[in-house]
Design a protein around this motif. Sequence first.
Motif, PDB file in Angstrom:
ATOM      1  N   GLU A 125       0.882  -1.236  -0.059  1.00  0.00           N
ATOM      2  CA  GLU A 125       0.076  -0.095  -0.110  1.00  0.00           C
ATOM      3  C   GLU A 125       0.917   1.208  -0.075  1.00  0.00           C
ATOM      4  N   HIS A 126       2.035   1.004   0.713  1.00  0.00           N
ATOM      5  CA  HIS A 126       2.997   2.303   0.791  1.00  0.00           C
ATOM      6  C   HIS A 126       4.441   1.982   0.586  1.00  0.00           C
ATOM      7  N   PRO A 127       4.474   1.716  -0.756  1.00  0.00           N
ATOM      8  CA  PRO A 127       5.882   1.041  -1.063  1.00  0.00           C
ATOM      9  C   PRO A 127       6.981   2.296  -0.810  1.00  0.00           C
ATOM     10  N   PHE A 128       8.412   1.691  -0.930  1.00  0.00           N
ATOM     11  CA  PHE A 128       9.734   2.625  -0.736  1.00  0.00           C
ATOM     12  C   PHE A 128       9.471   3.915  -1.332  1.00  0.00           C
ATOM     13  N   PRO A 129       9.790   5.073  -0.695  1.00  0.00           N
ATOM     14  CA  PRO A 129      10.613   5.063   0.851  1.00  0.00           C
ATOM     15  C   PRO A 129       9.545   5.318   1.743  1.00  0.00           C
ATOM     16  N   ALA A 130       8.155   4.925   1.882  1.00  0.00           N
ATOM     17  CA  ALA A 130       7.159   5.383   2.874  1.00  0.00           C
ATOM     18  C   ALA A 130       7.760   4.875   4.275  1.00  0.00           C
ATOM     19  N   GLY A 131       7.957   3.890   4.329  1.00  0.00           N
ATOM     20  CA  GLY A 131       8.254   2.956   5.543  1.00  0.00           C
ATOM     21  C   GLY A 131       9.604   3.775   6.023  1.00  0.00           C
ATOM     22  N   LEU A 132      10.690   3.905   5.269  1.00  0.00           N
ATOM     23  CA  LEU A 132      11.835   4.488   5.883  1.00  0.00           C
ATOM     24  C   LEU A 132      11.526   5.891   6.197  1.00  0.00           C
ATOM     25  N   GLU A 133      10.764   6.864   5.545  1.00  0.00           N
ATOM     26  CA  GLU A 133      10.477   8.102   5.906  1.00  0.00           C
ATOM     27  C   GLU A 133       9.749   8.136   7.349  1.00  0.00           C
ATOM     28  N   ASP A 134       9.072   7.299   7.368  1.00  0.00           N
ATOM     29  CA  ASP A 134       8.362   7.298   8.925  1.00  0.00           C
ATOM     30  C   ASP A 134       9.423   7.201   9.826  1.00  0.00           C
ATOM     31  N   CYS A 135      10.305   5.969   9.685  1.00  0.00           N
ATOM     32  CA  CYS A 135      11.223   5.575  10.901  1.00  0.00           C
ATOM     33  C   CYS A 135      12.295   6.796  10.961  1.00  0.00           C
ATOM     34  N   LEU A 136      12.688   7.345   9.904  1.00  0.00           N
ATOM     35  CA  LEU A 136      13.646   8.441   9.749  1.00  0.00           C
ATOM     36  C   LEU A 136      13.001   9.608  10.490  1.00  0.00           C
ATOM     37  N   ARG A 137      11.778   9.939  10.348  1.00  0.00           N
ATOM     38  CA  ARG A 137      11.053  11.107  10.905  1.00  0.00           C
ATOM     39  C   ARG A 137      10.933  10.787  12.561  1.00  0.00           C
ATOM     40  N   VAL A 138      10.659   9.715  12.872  1.00  0.00           N
ATOM     41  CA  VAL A 138      10.493   9.397  14.611  1.00  0.00           C
ATOM     42  C   VAL A 138      11.938   9.586  15.009  1.00  0.00           C
ATOM     43  N   ALA A 139      12.918   8.893  14.261  1.00  0.00           N
ATOM     44  CA  ALA A 139      14.441   9.174  14.799  1.00  0.00           C
ATOM     45  C   ALA A 139      14.888  10.666  14.861  1.00  0.00           C
ATOM     46  N   ASP A 140      14.419  11.427  13.955  1.00  0.00           N
ATOM     47  CA  ASP A 140      14.714  12.770  13.748  1.00  0.00           C
ATOM     48  C   ASP A 140      14.121  13.617  15.033  1.00  0.00           C
ATOM     49  N   VAL A 141      12.939  13.356  15.354  1.00  0.00           N
ATOM     50  CA  VAL A 141      11.984  14.009  16.642  1.00  0.00           C
ATOM     51  C   VAL A 141      12.889  13.620  17.849  1.00  0.00           C
ATOM     52  N   LEU A 142      13.244  12.091  18.030  1.00  0.00           N
ATOM     53  CA  LEU A 142      13.691  11.733  19.421  1.00  0.00           C
ATOM     54  C   LEU A 142      15.582  12.573  19.411  1.00  0.00           C
ATOM     55  N   LEU A 143      15.970  12.339  18.272  1.00  0.00           N
ATOM     56  CA  LEU A 143      17.474  12.728  18.239  1.00  0.00           C
ATOM     57  C   LEU A 143      17.902  14.265  18.186  1.00  0.00           C
ATOM     58  N   ASP A 144      16.849  14.758  17.519  1.00  0.00           N
ATOM     59  CA  ASP A 144      17.311  16.225  17.371  1.00  0.00           C
ATOM     60  C   ASP A 144      16.699  17.102  18.590  1.00  0.00           C
ATOM     61  N   ASP A 145      15.509  16.694  19.266  1.00  0.00           N
ATOM     62  CA  ASP A 145      14.817  17.426  20.260  1.00  0.00           C
ATOM     63  C   ASP A 145      14.487  16.398  21.509  1.00  0.00           C
ATOM     64  N   PRO A 146      15.524  15.749  22.007  1.00  0.00           N
ATOM     65  CA  PRO A 146      15.162  14.353  22.837  1.00  0.00           C
ATOM     66  C   PRO A 146      14.426  15.187  24.294  1.00  0.00           C
ATOM     67  N   HIS A 147      14.599  16.566  24.466  1.00  0.00           N
ATOM     68  CA  HIS A 147      13.944  16.974  25.844  1.00  0.00           C
ATOM     69  C   HIS A 147      12.442  16.888  25.566  1.00  0.00           C
ATOM     70  N   ARG A 148      12.012  17.340  24.315  1.00  0.00           N
ATOM     71  CA  ARG A 148      10.647  17.459  24.141  1.00  0.00           C
ATOM     72  C   ARG A 148       9.995  16.366  24.501  1.00  0.00           C
ATOM     73  N   VAL A 149      10.537  15.106  24.232  1.00  0.00           N
ATOM     74  CA  VAL A 149       9.866  13.670  24.509  1.00  0.00           C
ATOM     75  C   VAL A 149      10.492  13.186  25.707  1.00  0.00           C
ATOM     76  N   GLY A 150      11.100  13.951  26.745  1.00  0.00           N
ATOM     77  CA  GLY A 150      11.300  13.510  28.063  1.00  0.00           C
ATOM     78  C   GLY A 150      12.482  12.704  28.152  1.00  0.00           C
ATOM     79  N   ILE A 151      13.419  12.633  27.169  1.00  0.00           N
ATOM     80  CA  ILE A 151      14.883  12.094  27.177  1.00  0.00           C
ATOM     81  C   ILE A 151      15.801  13.164  27.561  1.00  0.00           C
ATOM     82  N   ASP A 152      16.506  12.944  28.691  1.00  0.00           N
ATOM     83  CA  ASP A 152      17.375  13.816  29.048  1.00  0.00           C
ATOM     84  C   ASP A 152      18.806  13.862  28.309  1.00  0.00           C
ATOM     85  N   ASP A 153      19.266  12.888  27.592  1.00  0.00           N
ATOM     86  CA  ASP A 153      20.368  12.640  26.922  1.00  0.00           C
ATOM     87  C   ASP A 153      20.452  12.016  25.627  1.00  0.00           C
TER      88      ASP A 153
END
Length: 326
Positions: A125-153
């Motif tokens: 239903e959602h071929p490449f690169p859809a799944g990759l883009e989702d995973c990259l987006r979540v990684a971007d949110v956590l790694l670029d602004d970890p404090h926003r999601v409660g991660i100290d480091d």
Amino acid sequence: MEQAPTPPRAPLGRLLRAVLRPFAAPRLNIREDYEKVRRAQRRLAARPLPRYQSLDREVVSADGDHRIPVRVFRPRERRRDDVLLFFHGGGWVTGDIESYTPACATMAELTGCVVASVDYRLAPEHPFPAGLEDCLRVADVLLDDPHRVGIDDPANIVLVGDSAGANLAAVVSLLRRDRGRRVASRQILLYPVTHWDHDPETAPFASVRHHGDDYRLTNIEVQDYFELYAPDPAQRRDFRVAPLLADDFSNQPRTLLISAELDLLCDEGEAYGEALAHAGNEVRMHRVRGALHGFIALPRFSRSLREAYEVINEFLDSDDGTRAAP
């Protein structure tokens, strides 16, 4: 590169093959039956589970077009500050938050870490690169602004994936490096798919020929998954689909790569670990003897599962690695 001793792979006897064959997945035409597989996985995951704590969240996609579900699992006893950002397997076609809930609950309990499981979009239903883009987006949110999601480091964020999910984790790390963004401090790749060719006549890896027609995952099934995920054959030679084809493996996270001896992906996964090590990254590789593809989803009493988590916990507790010479 640190690697557990692995004696040469001996041919399996007929008796052992006969014992293992009942554990093989039923032969399926994935291109036609993927929806049946998804339903079966969800039914299996709905069995009674040990008590666990979870929290469902969503991340807005980079283009704002959709929301990416993330299920957060908390262990009953948190023993580490690490947050394991998990991308599930299933050939980019099957698997989801529900079907991987038992495996993620087990991961949280056996590591004492918070686990965040990403429900990325699936092919066809959602071929490449859809799944990759989702995973990259979540990684971007956590790694670029970890404090926003409660991660100290941000150093506490560890990318983890199994099979196609390990492929996604590896590619996320490569893409973040290419874009000049912070890469995760560590990644755990469980029996990753890293190459596009699984035809026993042309594949460059012996495990494809040795283990591609008897056990948990077959050559034909892998090729079917690729056709659904990347319908254009040219896409399959893109490093974002086959990370072993990347031109540059430098500046990657400290990596634990766990392979399964009786998995057709065994050799290509280990080849990826070797490529990372030759590029100067810190890599530990461990091959689980006698293990089949997908063992991370087995019950807790499984020897393969217990061995893998012993190695994972050692890796999480280690502050340094052995840097391989380029």
